[in-house]
Motif scaffolding. Structure first.
Motif, mmCIF file in Angstrom:
data_model
loop_
_atom_site.group_PDB
_atom_site.id
_atom_site.type_symbol
_atom_site.label_atom_id
_atom_site.label_comp_id
_atom_site.label_asym_id
_atom_site.label_seq_id
_atom_site.Cartn_x
_atom_site.Cartn_y
_atom_site.Cartn_z
ATOM 1 N N ARG A 261 1.086 -1.119 -0.007
ATOM 2 C CA ARG A 261 -0.048 0.080 0.116
ATOM 3 C C ARG A 261 0.923 1.157 0.145
ATOM 4 O O ARG A 261 1.848 1.464 0.892
ATOM 5 C CB ARG A 261 -0.954 -0.148 1.190
ATOM 6 N N ARG B 177 0.773 5.458 -0.505
ATOM 7 C CA ARG B 177 -0.041 6.791 -0.217
ATOM 8 C C ARG B 177 0.972 8.095 -0.798
ATOM 9 O O ARG B 177 1.958 7.878 -0.510
ATOM 10 C CB ARG B 177 -0.369 7.181 1.291
ATOM 11 N N THR C 268 -4.456 13.762 -1.662
ATOM 12 C CA THR C 268 -4.134 12.447 -1.089
ATOM 13 C C THR C 268 -4.462 11.367 -2.002
ATOM 14 O O THR C 268 -5.713 11.454 -2.023
ATOM 15 C CB THR C 268 -4.351 12.052 0.510
ATOM 16 N N GLU D 161 -4.007 7.124 -3.234
ATOM 17 C CA GLU D 161 -3.404 5.784 -2.676
ATOM 18 C C GLU D 161 -3.558 4.753 -3.627
ATOM 19 O O GLU D 161 -4.647 4.666 -4.653
ATOM 20 C CB GLU D 161 -4.297 5.508 -1.371
ATOM 21 N N TRP E 123 -3.350 6.191 -9.594
ATOM 22 C CA TRP E 123 -3.729 6.494 -8.309
ATOM 23 C C TRP E 123 -5.268 6.825 -8.061
ATOM 24 O O TRP E 123 -5.707 7.614 -8.926
ATOM 25 C CB TRP E 123 -2.943 8.103 -7.750
ATOM 26 N N TYR F 241 -7.827 9.450 -2.098
ATOM 27 C CA TYR F 241 -7.868 8.902 -0.831
ATOM 28 C C TYR F 241 -8.917 9.323 0.073
ATOM 29 O O TYR F 241 -8.912 10.622 0.083
ATOM 30 C CB TYR F 241 -6.610 8.631 -0.171
ATOM 31 N N SER G 122 -10.184 8.544 4.220
ATOM 32 C CA SER G 122 -10.010 7.810 5.407
ATOM 33 C C SER G 122 -11.289 7.049 5.628
ATOM 34 O O SER G 122 -12.443 7.744 5.600
ATOM 35 C CB SER G 122 -9.198 8.601 6.381
#
Length: 129
Positions: free
Chosen positions: A26, A28, A35, A37, A49, A52, A54
């Protein structure tokens, strides 16, 4: 014939202990208030990519691409790649570096390939082509 396009920032991870690409790491990518990931593929590469979000983020998943973010920037910017080496090696006891962090400068309009050569007790990187 279809043309495959890659993001302007890519990376490649090689496990130097095993002598093969590091699959399933993984990674980032953080910079310019965005961002992203992804996971390394069977060849240890990340070519694209995903934004991201969370587990504790509220609201909808962001919808933008790395190209959108880089295209809007004026001048150089600072980016960080975070490689989850602890999960790759199995546990904190199996590696000295639970995370390999690479901070680099991105100049407007350029492409960047960042290879990572990885072992449980060392890592090195360079600007690739």
């Amino acid at each position: 014939m279809a043309t495959v396009t890659k993001d302007r920032i890519t990376c490649h991870v090689l496990d130097t202990t095993a002598g093969r690409p590091a699959r399933g790491i993984r990674v980032r990518l953080e910079g310019a208030d965005a961002t992203f990931e992804s996971l390394t593929d069977d060849d240890g590469r990340i070519a694209a990519w995903l934004p991201y979000s969370s587990a504790t983020s509220s609201g909808e998943v962001p919808v933008y691409t790395l190209d959108d973010v880089l295209g809007a920037l004026q001048g150089p910017s600072r980016w960080t790649l975070r490689f989850d080496t602890e999960a790759y090696f199995g546990s904190a006891q199996d590696t000295f570096f639970p995370e390999a962090v690479v901070v680099f400068r991105v100049d407007q309009g350029q492409r960047y390939h960042v290879p990572l050569l990885l072992s449980p007790y060392s890592y090195t990187t360079y600007r690739g082509s």
